[in-house]
Design a protein around this motif. Structure first.
Motif, PDB file in Angstrom:
ATOM      1  N   GLN A   1      33.966  34.071  11.023  1.00 50.52           N
ATOM      2  CA  GLN A   1      33.103  33.095  11.677  1.00 50.52           C
ATOM      3  C   GLN A   1      32.063  33.827  12.516  1.00 50.52           C
ATOM      4  N   VAL A   2      30.802  33.416  12.409  1.00 51.31           N
ATOM      5  CA  VAL A   2      29.686  34.042  13.123  1.00 51.31           C
ATOM      6  C   VAL A   2      29.147  33.059  14.145  1.00 51.31           C
ATOM      7  N   TYR A   3      28.929  33.537  15.362  1.00 47.23           N
ATOM      8  CA  TYR A   3      28.378  32.700  16.425  1.00 47.23           C
ATOM      9  C   TYR A   3      27.245  33.461  17.092  1.00 47.23           C
ATOM     10  N   ARG A  20      35.668  30.877  24.850  1.00 48.15           N
ATOM     11  CA  ARG A  20      37.005  31.131  25.389  1.00 48.15           C
ATOM     12  C   ARG A  20      37.795  29.834  25.523  1.00 48.15           C
ATOM     13  N   ARG A  21      37.165  28.776  25.989  1.00 48.16           N
ATOM     14  CA  ARG A  21      37.872  27.494  26.112  1.00 48.16           C
ATOM     15  C   ARG A  21      38.257  26.937  24.746  1.00 48.16           C
ATOM     16  N   ALA A  22      37.431  27.229  23.727  1.00 50.37           N
ATOM     17  CA  ALA A  22      37.725  26.716  22.391  1.00 50.37           C
ATOM     18  C   ALA A  22      38.734  27.574  21.633  1.00 50.37           C
ATOM     19  N   GLY A  23      39.185  28.670  22.225  1.00 56.90           N
ATOM     20  CA  GLY A  23      40.159  29.529  21.547  1.00 56.90           C
ATOM     21  C   GLY A  23      39.564  30.307  20.395  1.00 56.90           C
ATOM     22  N   PHE A  24      38.358  30.819  20.588  1.00 59.65           N
ATOM     23  CA  PHE A  24      37.700  31.584  19.523  1.00 59.65           C
ATOM     24  C   PHE A  24      38.516  32.817  19.145  1.00 59.65           C
ATOM     25  N   VAL A  25      39.189  33.425  20.118  1.00 55.05           N
ATOM     26  CA  VAL A  25      40.074  34.574  19.894  1.00 55.05           C
ATOM     27  C   VAL A  25      41.489  34.136  20.219  1.00 55.05           C
ATOM     28  N   ASP A  26      42.386  34.281  19.234  1.00 57.11           N
ATOM     29  CA  ASP A  26      43.781  33.909  19.443  1.00 57.11           C
ATOM     30  C   ASP A  26      44.686  34.966  18.815  1.00 57.11           C
ATOM     31  N   PHE A  33      33.582  41.337  16.417  1.00 58.99           N
ATOM     32  CA  PHE A  33      32.417  42.214  16.362  1.00 58.99           C
ATOM     33  C   PHE A  33      31.276  41.569  17.152  1.00 58.99           C
ATOM     34  N   ALA A  34      30.559  42.407  17.875  1.00 59.27           N
ATOM     35  CA  ALA A  34      29.383  41.967  18.630  1.00 59.27           C
ATOM     36  C   ALA A  34      28.219  42.885  18.286  1.00 59.27           C
ATOM     37  N   ASP A  35      27.128  42.318  17.781  1.00 60.56           N
ATOM     38  CA  ASP A  35      25.933  43.070  17.406  1.00 60.56           C
ATOM     39  C   ASP A  35      24.830  42.824  18.427  1.00 60.56           C
ATOM     40  N   LEU A  36      24.180  43.904  18.851  1.00 60.90           N
ATOM     41  CA  LEU A  36      23.094  43.831  19.815  1.00 60.90           C
ATOM     42  C   LEU A  36      21.941  44.681  19.323  1.00 60.90           C
ATOM     43  N   SER A  37      20.713  44.295  19.657  1.00 57.87           N
ATOM     44  CA  SER A  37      19.514  45.026  19.237  1.00 57.87           C
ATOM     45  C   SER A  37      18.570  45.159  20.423  1.00 57.87           C
ATOM     46  N   TRP A  38      17.921  46.335  20.497  1.00 57.84           N
ATOM     47  CA  TRP A  38      16.933  46.603  21.545  1.00 57.84           C
ATOM     48  C   TRP A  38      15.700  47.250  20.926  1.00 57.84           C
ATOM     49  N   TYR A  39      14.592  47.102  21.622  1.00 61.97           N
ATOM     50  CA  TYR A  39      13.353  47.777  21.234  1.00 61.97           C
ATOM     51  C   TYR A  39      12.726  48.385  22.471  1.00 61.97           C
ATOM     52  N   ASN A  40      12.389  49.691  22.387  1.00 66.54           N
ATOM     53  CA  ASN A  40      11.753  50.410  23.488  1.00 66.54           C
ATOM     54  C   ASN A  40      10.308  50.692  23.110  1.00 66.54           C
ATOM     55  N   PRO A  41       9.346  49.955  23.665  1.00 70.26           N
ATOM     56  CA  PRO A  41       7.944  50.181  23.275  1.00 70.26           C
ATOM     57  C   PRO A  41       7.377  51.505  23.753  1.00 70.26           C
ATOM     58  N   ASN A  42       8.017  52.131  24.743  1.00 70.37           N
ATOM     59  CA  ASN A  42       7.499  53.407  25.254  1.00 70.37           C
ATOM     60  C   ASN A  42       7.592  54.519  24.216  1.00 70.37           C
ATOM     61  N   VAL A  43       8.664  54.500  23.432  1.00 72.90           N
ATOM     62  CA  VAL A  43       8.856  55.523  22.400  1.00 72.90           C
ATOM     63  C   VAL A  43       8.857  54.910  21.000  1.00 72.90           C
ATOM     64  N   ASP A  44       8.632  53.603  20.916  1.00 74.79           N
ATOM     65  CA  ASP A  44       8.575  52.894  19.632  1.00 74.79           C
ATOM     66  C   ASP A  44       9.858  53.109  18.829  1.00 74.79           C
TER      67      ASP A  44
END
Length: 362
Positions: A1-3, A20-26, A33-44
């Motif tokens: 499941q992806v949220y 957490r209230r919905a019991g996503f992890v039991d 898995f948690a995916d995060l993305s960043w962009y640094n314009p100073n160094v592109d």
């Protein structure tokens, strides 16, 4: 499941509290898995991180993090001379694409060479021909992956517009702050970029190894390839013994330690961990904590077999094979190395000349 969490700290915290209230992890959750993305314009530069939380059958949780950073817009910016990119960067990109064009030309040459043999199997029976095919395939796959992730980045929102929005935010009032948080799905793009770099590196390495093919015109410079030929004929029995020992110990460690140690969680993890043990990379304290007697005895037995017996057999085969190659060189007639190098360069130039002539004629 992806949220997908909503952007912004306040909204993200609210989403996490709702999950957490919905019991996503039991208790039946295998991993999160948690995916995060960043962009640094100073160094592109773009950065993608994946946080993984694996719940092992023993009840333990194994957290891991994978972070990738890459200049995904380097090619487009360099060709357009955008920002701080100069003509040197543009030339680098053009030379790389010229390399891919040469790869396609070489692919045509390889297909023509196949017709000189009775069948494709006969062509691949020659080791250097296999190196040619591997080199071409690596560069073709690298080019496909490069075009794929470049098109994905060009179709994504332009991160260069972020800088203008940041500048506008700096001069805005506190009550008129602008938000410039936008989530870009870069996980697959980064995987394509990583595999592209891997195939490109493999293609370059194969081409450098092929240098030994042309050095074989000299008896003195062919010592490496001759030694490999002799060793390959003698080492098959030792490789079979090595595989039997490695597979047996991998299964044993997976059964005894796989429930507690992540390095032996699966059969293939055990194979990788035991391979690293040969080079001295292993955690003996963790093994003792899980299996104080049997685990320690099994690991010591494995180290003794692999280090003192199997590796000694490998080194002895190589030593005897290299000695036989040196004896053949001593029995051979004296050769002029400079003459052989001139002959090799002459053959390369002769082949290139007639290739161009035939192309122009056709």
């Amino acid at each position: 499941q992806v949220y997908d969490l909503r952007l912004g700290e306040r909204l993200s915290r609210a989403d996490l509290a709702a999950l957490r209230r919905a019991g996503f992890v039991d208790n039946r959750t295998r991993a999160v898995f948690a995916d995060l993305s960043w962009y640094n314009p100073n160094v592109d530069m773009f950065t993608n991180a994946r946080l993984a939380f694996e719940f092992l059958p023993s009840g333990k949780m194994r957290p891991t993090v994978s972070v990738d950073s890459a200049p995904l817009l380097y090619d487009a910016r360099a060709l357009a001379a955008d920002g701080h990119y100069t003509s040197y960067d543009c030339c680098v990109v053009l030379m790389e694409f010229a390399l891919y064009a040469m790869s396609f030309w070489y692919l045509v040459r390889v297909t023509e060479d196949v017709t000189d043999y009775a069948s494709l199997r006969a062509y691949l029976a020659v080791g250097w021909n296999c190196a040619d095919v591997a080199s071409v395939l690596c560069f073709v796959v690298a080019l496909v992956l490069r075009l794929w992730w470049m098109l994905r980045m060009l179709s994504a929102p332009d991160p260069g517009g972020y800088q203008d929005r940041i500048d506008a935010e700096e001069i805005a009032d506190d009550d008129a702050r602008l938000g410039f948080d936008e989530y870009l799905r870069l996980r697959l793009t980064f995987q394509g970029y990583r595999y592209f770099r891997n195939f490109l590196a493999a293609g370059v390495l194969v081409n450098f190894i092929k240098a030994f093919k042309f050095l074989s015109v000299s008896k003195q410079l062919s010592q490496f390839t001759e030694t490999i030929y002799v060793v390959s004929a003698e080492v098959l029995n030792v490789v079979l013994i090595l595989v039997i020992i490695l597979v047996g110990f991998a299964i044993a460690f997976h059964i005894s330690l796989g429930h507690a140690l992540p390095g032996y969680r699966t059969f293939f993890d055990s194979i990788l961990t035991l391979t690293l043990v040969v080079f001295g990379d292993f955690d003996l304290e963790a093994i003792i904590a899980v299996a104080p007697s049997l685990g320690l005895a099994t690991m010591l037995l494995y180290v003794m077999l692999m280090t003192f017996i199997i590796l000694t057999m490998f080194l002895k085969i190589i030593d005897v094979s290299y000695g036989a190659v040196l004896e053949n060189l001593e029995d051979a007639e004296h050769e002029d190395l400079a003459r052989d190098l001139r002959l090799a360069l002459h053959r390369v130039a002769y082949d290139a000349y007639w290739t161009v002539q035939i192309r122009w004629t056709l």
